[in-house]
Design a protein around this motif. Sequence first.
Motif, PDB file in Angstrom:
ATOM      1  N   SER A  82     -52.175 -45.106  37.235  1.00 24.11           N
ATOM      2  CA  SER A  82     -51.444 -46.216  37.836  1.00 24.11           C
ATOM      3  C   SER A  82     -51.461 -46.068  39.352  1.00 24.11           C
ATOM      4  O   SER A  82     -50.962 -45.093  39.897  1.00 24.11           O
ATOM      5  N   GLY A  83     -52.081 -47.055  40.028  1.00 22.52           N
ATOM      6  CA  GLY A  83     -52.132 -47.016  41.487  1.00 22.52           C
ATOM      7  C   GLY A  83     -53.553 -46.944  41.998  1.00 22.52           C
ATOM      8  O   GLY A  83     -54.322 -46.062  41.589  1.00 22.52           O
ATOM      9  N   SER A  98     -54.465 -47.016  45.524  1.00 19.54           N
ATOM     10  CA  SER A  98     -54.472 -46.886  46.974  1.00 19.54           C
ATOM     11  C   SER A  98     -55.361 -45.729  47.405  1.00 19.54           C
ATOM     12  O   SER A  98     -56.520 -45.913  47.768  1.00 19.54           O
ATOM     13  N   GLU A 102     -53.419 -51.558  38.768  1.00 19.97           N
ATOM     14  CA  GLU A 102     -52.804 -51.765  40.077  1.00 19.97           C
ATOM     15  C   GLU A 102     -52.012 -53.069  40.064  1.00 19.97           C
ATOM     16  O   GLU A 102     -52.530 -54.114  39.688  1.00 19.97           O
ATOM     17  N   SER A 149     -49.177 -54.293  35.610  1.00 25.62           N
ATOM     18  CA  SER A 149     -48.353 -53.095  35.788  1.00 25.62           C
ATOM     19  C   SER A 149     -47.835 -52.613  34.439  1.00 25.62           C
ATOM     20  O   SER A 149     -47.714 -53.404  33.487  1.00 25.62           O
ATOM     21  N   ASP A 174     -48.831 -43.931  41.999  1.00 22.64           N
ATOM     22  CA  ASP A 174     -48.331 -45.209  42.501  1.00 22.64           C
ATOM     23  C   ASP A 174     -47.250 -45.070  43.565  1.00 22.64           C
ATOM     24  O   ASP A 174     -46.339 -45.899  43.665  1.00 22.64           O
ATOM     25  N   GLY A 175     -47.352 -44.036  44.383  1.00 20.59           N
ATOM     26  CA  GLY A 175     -46.550 -43.957  45.592  1.00 20.59           C
ATOM     27  C   GLY A 175     -45.129 -43.484  45.425  1.00 20.59           C
ATOM     28  O   GLY A 175     -44.668 -43.155  44.336  1.00 20.59           O
ATOM     29  N   SER A 208     -42.715 -44.870  42.714  1.00 17.60           N
ATOM     30  CA  SER A 208     -43.557 -44.854  41.517  1.00 17.60           C
ATOM     31  C   SER A 208     -42.916 -45.500  40.294  1.00 17.60           C
ATOM     32  O   SER A 208     -41.811 -45.130  39.876  1.00 17.60           O
TER      33      SER A 208
END
Length: 410
Positions: free
Chosen positions: A6-7, A9, A30, A125, A155-156, A159
């Motif tokens: 997931s993510g 970037s 994403e 998502s 995912d940052g 998250s």
Amino acid sequence: MRILVSGASVAGPVLAYWLDHHGFEVTVVERAPALRMTGGHAVDLFRPAMEVVERMGLLPAIEERKTGTRHVTLVGAGSERPVRVDVGRLVVAFSDRHVEVMRDDLSEIFHGATRDRVEYVFGDSIVSLQEDAGGIDVTFETGAPRRFDLVIGADGVHSNVRGLAFGEESRFADFVGTYLGVFSLPDYRDLDAEMLAYSDVGRMAAFYSAAHLDEARAILLFRSEELDYHHRDVPRQRRLLREAFSGAGWEVPRLLDEMDASSAFYFDSITQIRMDSWSRGRISLVGDAGYSPGAAVGGGTSLAVVGAYVLAGELAVAGGDHERAFRAYESELGEYVRRSRELGRGMARTLVPDSRFQLWATLWGTRLLARLPHGVIRALAGLRRTSVRPHDTIELRDYSGGEQAGRERV
């Protein structure tokens, strides 16, 4: 083995690259409808992260997109003597190898290296994760349910995967007392390899450009108690920045006016993520989702790149045994994470002085740094290697032998 990441970037595409390299089947989901190109800001890749991208064959592409910033001119509030310092003198204190690149450019390069071999699903998502002994059933906001062997959150700091698997963000978020605003603006000073910066008690402003950009980027940092705002309420976030920089001199009023007109804007707290473990069952976290050292202060991009490389490598040497791999991943990266957090807190205090004395010390230290020979700076940094150069304290393993490499290591 099917792995959902997931993510998309930085950490996500790097992890996808190495998982695919080791023979895993990878899907990256994403939330954004396309690769995020929202302006971004300059990020640093230090020695170990540069070694990773070199092994990916991407270093020439990244070098072509480097910002090209060679000097920083610092103006202190109330001071009539600006200080101009070579960026190389600043960086050598943190790493013996370095490149600065815009985050969006870095993301684009990593995505480009994986898009033909890895499945990317944009505009969706994860909604729920149901784990059993054999895998994880994943439901999505728009896509059909699917089953995977492992799920990795890349995912940052906010998250989604961490929230679903580990609980509320507030349990793990450690606010360092500083807020960050980043936005694009016209390059009205025609910046040429130069960053212009202003430092005051409790706040700092800077703007710069990159060799291949027609516009500039501004970064605003300020100290504060925790503020009440919604992460999607951009007008409120802009008002908070205006309040924090009210009465500031130098170029700040012009920067604030340009901020109001900017279509590319980012605002958030500088927050570290602290967890006892980044893994639970068949779920793990990588990069800011699991161990953010703080945006703009702790070298989080380098840490994410290295973390993704290590996680994929440990899964390879464990032959897909996720329990063994996750333990090894956390063991391998733990000290690097701890030192990056320490650096992040120290950098937040340095970048945003909390007193007139600290402001004076920052300006005095920068003037000294501008005069010392490179060799002396390197030697001084070497004496405090673990505290000021944490990025150079981790040695990357060679995971190319897969399970055989794991047996040889044991």
